[in-house]
Design a protein around this motif. Structure first.
Motif, PDB file in Angstrom:
ATOM      1  N   LEU A 234       0.824  -1.202   0.000  1.00 45.59           N
ATOM      2  CA  LEU A 234       0.000   0.000   0.000  1.00 45.59           C
ATOM      3  C   LEU A 234       0.860   1.254   0.000  1.00 45.59           C
ATOM      4  CD1 LEU A 234      -2.734   1.447   0.279  1.00 45.59           C
ATOM      5  CD2 LEU A 234      -2.578   1.109   2.751  1.00 45.59           C
ATOM      6  N   GLY A 235       1.893   1.270   0.821  1.00 43.08           N
ATOM      7  CA  GLY A 235       2.745   2.453   0.907  1.00 43.08           C
ATOM      8  C   GLY A 235       3.511   2.720  -0.369  1.00 43.08           C
ATOM      9  N   LEU A 236       4.036   1.665  -1.000  1.00 39.20           N
ATOM     10  CA  LEU A 236       4.818   1.859  -2.226  1.00 39.20           C
ATOM     11  C   LEU A 236       3.933   2.286  -3.389  1.00 39.20           C
ATOM     12  CD1 LEU A 236       7.557   1.711  -3.573  1.00 39.20           C
ATOM     13  CD2 LEU A 236       7.175  -0.723  -3.987  1.00 39.20           C
ATOM     14  N   GLY A 237       2.760   1.653  -3.511  1.00 45.63           N
ATOM     15  CA  GLY A 237       1.867   2.038  -4.602  1.00 45.63           C
ATOM     16  C   GLY A 237       1.345   3.457  -4.451  1.00 45.63           C
ATOM     17  N   LEU A 238       0.847   3.783  -3.257  1.00 43.77           N
ATOM     18  CA  LEU A 238       0.343   5.131  -3.021  1.00 43.77           C
ATOM     19  C   LEU A 238       1.480   6.147  -3.004  1.00 43.77           C
ATOM     20  CD1 LEU A 238      -2.123   6.871  -2.398  1.00 43.77           C
ATOM     21  CD2 LEU A 238      -1.810   6.348   0.031  1.00 43.77           C
ATOM     22  N   GLY A 239       2.641   5.754  -2.495  1.00 44.59           N
ATOM     23  CA  GLY A 239       3.774   6.672  -2.466  1.00 44.59           C
ATOM     24  C   GLY A 239       4.267   7.029  -3.850  1.00 44.59           C
ATOM     25  N   THR A 240       4.252   6.054  -4.773  1.00 43.79           N
ATOM     26  CA  THR A 240       4.650   6.354  -6.157  1.00 43.79           C
ATOM     27  C   THR A 240       3.692   7.341  -6.798  1.00 43.79           C
ATOM     28  OG1 THR A 240       5.596   4.130  -6.350  1.00 43.79           O
ATOM     29  CG2 THR A 240       5.160   5.329  -8.395  1.00 43.79           C
ATOM     30  N   LEU A 241       2.375   7.150  -6.550  1.00 45.75           N
ATOM     31  CA  LEU A 241       1.381   8.086  -7.081  1.00 45.75           C
ATOM     32  C   LEU A 241       1.578   9.483  -6.506  1.00 45.75           C
ATOM     33  CD1 LEU A 241      -1.198   8.660  -8.702  1.00 45.75           C
ATOM     34  CD2 LEU A 241      -2.514   7.876  -6.711  1.00 45.75           C
ATOM     35  N   ILE A 242       1.835   9.572  -5.212  1.00 44.43           N
ATOM     36  CA  ILE A 242       2.034  10.877  -4.570  1.00 44.43           C
ATOM     37  C   ILE A 242       3.316  11.531  -5.075  1.00 44.43           C
ATOM     38  CG2 ILE A 242       2.443  12.004  -2.347  1.00 44.43           C
ATOM     39  CD1 ILE A 242       0.648   9.891  -1.092  1.00 44.43           C
ATOM     40  N   ALA A 243       4.348  10.742  -5.316  1.00 49.29           N
ATOM     41  CA  ALA A 243       5.601  11.299  -5.842  1.00 49.29           C
ATOM     42  C   ALA A 243       5.385  11.904  -7.227  1.00 49.29           C
ATOM     43  CB  ALA A 243       6.666  10.210  -5.897  1.00 49.29           C
ATOM     44  N   VAL A 244       4.638  11.209  -8.071  1.00 45.52           N
ATOM     45  CA  VAL A 244       4.343  11.753  -9.402  1.00 45.52           C
ATOM     46  C   VAL A 244       3.490  13.011  -9.281  1.00 45.52           C
ATOM     47  CG1 VAL A 244       3.206  11.263 -11.601  1.00 45.52           C
ATOM     48  CG2 VAL A 244       4.568   9.487 -10.474  1.00 45.52           C
TER      49      VAL A 244
ATOM     50  N   PRO B 190      -0.887  22.798  -9.884  1.00 46.92           N
ATOM     51  CA  PRO B 190      -0.791  23.244  -8.488  1.00 46.92           C
ATOM     52  C   PRO B 190      -1.749  22.499  -7.568  1.00 46.92           C
ATOM     53  CG  PRO B 190      -1.901  24.903  -9.824  1.00 46.92           C
ATOM     54  CD  PRO B 190      -1.382  23.867 -10.773  1.00 46.92           C
ATOM     55  N   VAL B 191      -2.885  22.018  -8.110  1.00 47.06           N
ATOM     56  CA  VAL B 191      -3.841  21.285  -7.280  1.00 47.06           C
ATOM     57  C   VAL B 191      -3.267  19.939  -6.863  1.00 47.06           C
ATOM     58  CG1 VAL B 191      -6.145  20.267  -7.209  1.00 47.06           C
ATOM     59  CG2 VAL B 191      -5.790  22.460  -8.359  1.00 47.06           C
ATOM     60  N   LEU B 192      -2.748  19.180  -7.829  1.00 44.18           N
ATOM     61  CA  LEU B 192      -2.152  17.884  -7.509  1.00 44.18           C
ATOM     62  C   LEU B 192      -0.948  18.045  -6.592  1.00 44.18           C
ATOM     63  CD1 LEU B 192      -2.340  16.088 -10.982  1.00 44.18           C
ATOM     64  CD2 LEU B 192      -3.908  15.893  -9.039  1.00 44.18           C
ATOM     65  N   TYR B 193      -0.139  19.042  -6.874  1.00 44.13           N
ATOM     66  CA  TYR B 193       1.031  19.283  -6.031  1.00 44.13           C
ATOM     67  C   TYR B 193       0.616  19.645  -4.604  1.00 44.13           C
ATOM     68  CZ  TYR B 193       5.120  21.600  -4.069  1.00 44.13           C
ATOM     69  OH  TYR B 193       6.149  21.988  -3.245  1.00 44.13           O
ATOM     70  N   GLY B 194      -0.416  20.456  -4.459  1.00 42.28           N
ATOM     71  CA  GLY B 194      -0.868  20.867  -3.141  1.00 42.28           C
ATOM     72  C   GLY B 194      -1.451  19.711  -2.343  1.00 42.28           C
TER      73      GLY B 194
ATOM     74  N   ALA C  32      -0.791  16.465  -2.713  1.00 43.15           N
ATOM     75  CA  ALA C  32       0.289  15.539  -2.357  1.00 43.15           C
ATOM     76  C   ALA C  32       1.161  16.107  -1.244  1.00 43.15           C
ATOM     77  CB  ALA C  32       1.138  15.244  -3.595  1.00 43.15           C
ATOM     78  N   THR C  33       1.444  17.387  -1.309  1.00 45.28           N
ATOM     79  CA  THR C  33       2.265  18.011  -0.267  1.00 45.28           C
ATOM     80  C   THR C  33       1.543  18.001   1.078  1.00 45.28           C
ATOM     81  OG1 THR C  33       3.310  19.426  -1.929  1.00 45.28           O
ATOM     82  CG2 THR C  33       3.517  20.103   0.364  1.00 45.28           C
ATOM     83  N   PHE C  34       0.246  18.246   1.063  1.00 47.52           N
ATOM     84  CA  PHE C  34      -0.534  18.219   2.307  1.00 47.52           C
ATOM     85  C   PHE C  34      -0.543  16.814   2.897  1.00 47.52           C
ATOM     86  CE2 PHE C  34      -4.606  17.627   4.508  1.00 47.52           C
ATOM     87  CZ  PHE C  34      -4.505  18.626   5.472  1.00 47.52           C
ATOM     88  N   PHE C  35      -0.685  15.813   2.060  1.00 42.59           N
ATOM     89  CA  PHE C  35      -0.683  14.428   2.539  1.00 42.59           C
ATOM     90  C   PHE C  35       0.646  14.102   3.221  1.00 42.59           C
ATOM     91  CE2 PHE C  35       0.294   9.963   2.074  1.00 42.59           C
ATOM     92  CZ  PHE C  35      -0.882   9.325   2.438  1.00 42.59           C
ATOM     93  N   VAL C  36       1.751  14.435   2.575  1.00 47.41           N
ATOM     94  CA  VAL C  36       3.069  14.167   3.161  1.00 47.41           C
ATOM     95  C   VAL C  36       3.251  14.946   4.452  1.00 47.41           C
ATOM     96  CG1 VAL C  36       5.556  14.370   2.772  1.00 47.41           C
ATOM     97  CG2 VAL C  36       4.069  13.584   0.926  1.00 47.41           C
ATOM     98  N   TRP C  37       2.783  16.173   4.480  1.00 47.11           N
ATOM     99  CA  TRP C  37       2.933  17.021   5.667  1.00 47.11           C
ATOM    100  C   TRP C  37       2.190  16.432   6.868  1.00 47.11           C
ATOM    101  CZ3 TRP C  37      -1.004  20.351   7.861  1.00 47.11           C
ATOM    102  CH2 TRP C  37      -0.524  21.153   8.905  1.00 47.11           C
TER     103      TRP C  37
END
Length: 320
Positions: free
Chosen positions: A86-96, A103-107, A109-114
């Motif tokens: 789960l972490g690797l699959g979702l993490g790859t999507l968030i990295a992309v 800016p929406v996708l970037y925001g 993903a950044t909020f999720f990591v934060w």
């Protein structure tokens, strides 16, 4: 006029040949002394533990292969594999998404990591374990209306195992996304530009060109994350997820043999970490082919000494 037999610019042949020099390796006496002191300290520690009656090695032997321990091992391995997937699959999507120009996708993903990287894992496990205190029912429907397509109690949906999986998987996704993002950014941008010039779509370029080259950077830290995930599953004992540590705690809560039971848990964790280290080392050598990392000798061969030394010597000679 003087006639010489040597060609123009050639060194004279009448010089005496230099004597062959014998190469004598430097003797590192300090290294040998440090190694001897380390071995003596290790032997002394092992001997002290072996003769310590408080460890109760009979209790360790009785519970080392008990059915309750194997049940906990199964849950621990299942949680580790599922959370890493789960972490690797979702993490790859968030990295992309973090590398996207949107800016929406970037925001998002950044909020999720934060959020998931900024809060302790133990807090997240407890939060998911007691999510019913926040929402008694899980409902799926049209927002701001009474229309509901699916409804169930939170406690019946989020069992301790599912809550532990969500907590571990989402937390790992935040860290895996940064590892994958670093690996993608390590690949030269000209690789993607060349693929696009050949007519490859961005998704195909990422899957066929960028990610295979990024694996050299991704594999080592991701292997460490897998080993760390195996040990972090011990935290789910706070919500009684019936993993290895949960069952160990149940046992020593009844027989009060805390130290022997912790020794049992440590032995199994060490064994599992050792097994996980083998495919990690193989993957590092496989994806590091053509680099200095790919010619590295495994730690076991280095400890054996002679065979590893000959391999390293041949590699150095080939590099010259």
């Amino acid at each position: 006029m003087t006639v010489t037999k040597n060609p123009l610019g050639a060194p004279p042949t009448d010089r005496p040949s230099a004597p062959e020099l014998e190469v004598v390796p430097v003797r590192n006496y300090g290294r040998w002394c440090a190694a001897a002191a380390s071995v003596l300290a290790l032997v002394g520690l092992i001997g002290s533990l072996a003769r310590n009656d408080n460890l109760r090695w009979d209790v360790v032997g009785d519970y080392l292969f008990a059915d309750l321990i194997f049940d906990g091992l199964g849950t621990t391995l299942w949680l580790t594999a599922a959370a890493m997937a789960l972490g690797l699959g979702l993490g790859t999507l968030i990295a992309v998404m973090r590398l996207s120009s949107s800016p929406v996708l970037y925001g998002i993903a950044t909020f999720f990591v934060w959020v998931f990287r900024g809060t302790p894992l133990l807090v997240q496990i407890i939060f998911w374990g007691y999510a019913a205190a926040l929402y008694q029912y899980v409902k799926i429907g049209i927002p701001f209306t009474e229309v509901t397509f699916f409804q169930t109690e939170t406690n019946s949906l989020l069992t301790p195992a599912i809550a532990a999986l969500l907590a571990l998987g989402l937390n790992e996704a935040a860290y895996a996304s940064e590892i994958v993002r670093a690996g993608i950014q390590s690949v030269d941008s000209g690789q993607a530009e060349a693929a696009h010039s050949l007519g490859m779509r961005p998704a195909l370029t990422m899957r066929r060109i960028v990610l295979p080259q990024a694996m050299r950077v991704i594999i080592p830290p991701m292997g460490n994350e897998t080993i760390n995930m195996l040990k972090m599953t011990a935290l789910v004992s706070v919500i009684s997820a019936h993993d290895l540590m949960s069952n160990i705690q149940d046992v020593y809560a009844q027989n009060y043999q805390v130290i022997p039971m912790l020794v049992v848990a440590s032995i199994w964790y060490l064994a599992l970490v050792t097994l996980l280290s083998i495919p990690q080392a193989w993957l590092e050598r496989r994806y590091g082919r053509g680099t200095a990392r790919g010619r590295q000798v495994s730690p076991l061969r280095r400890m054996l000494g002679g065979a590893a030394g000959s391999v390293v010597k041949k590699d150095k000679e080939n590099a010259r």
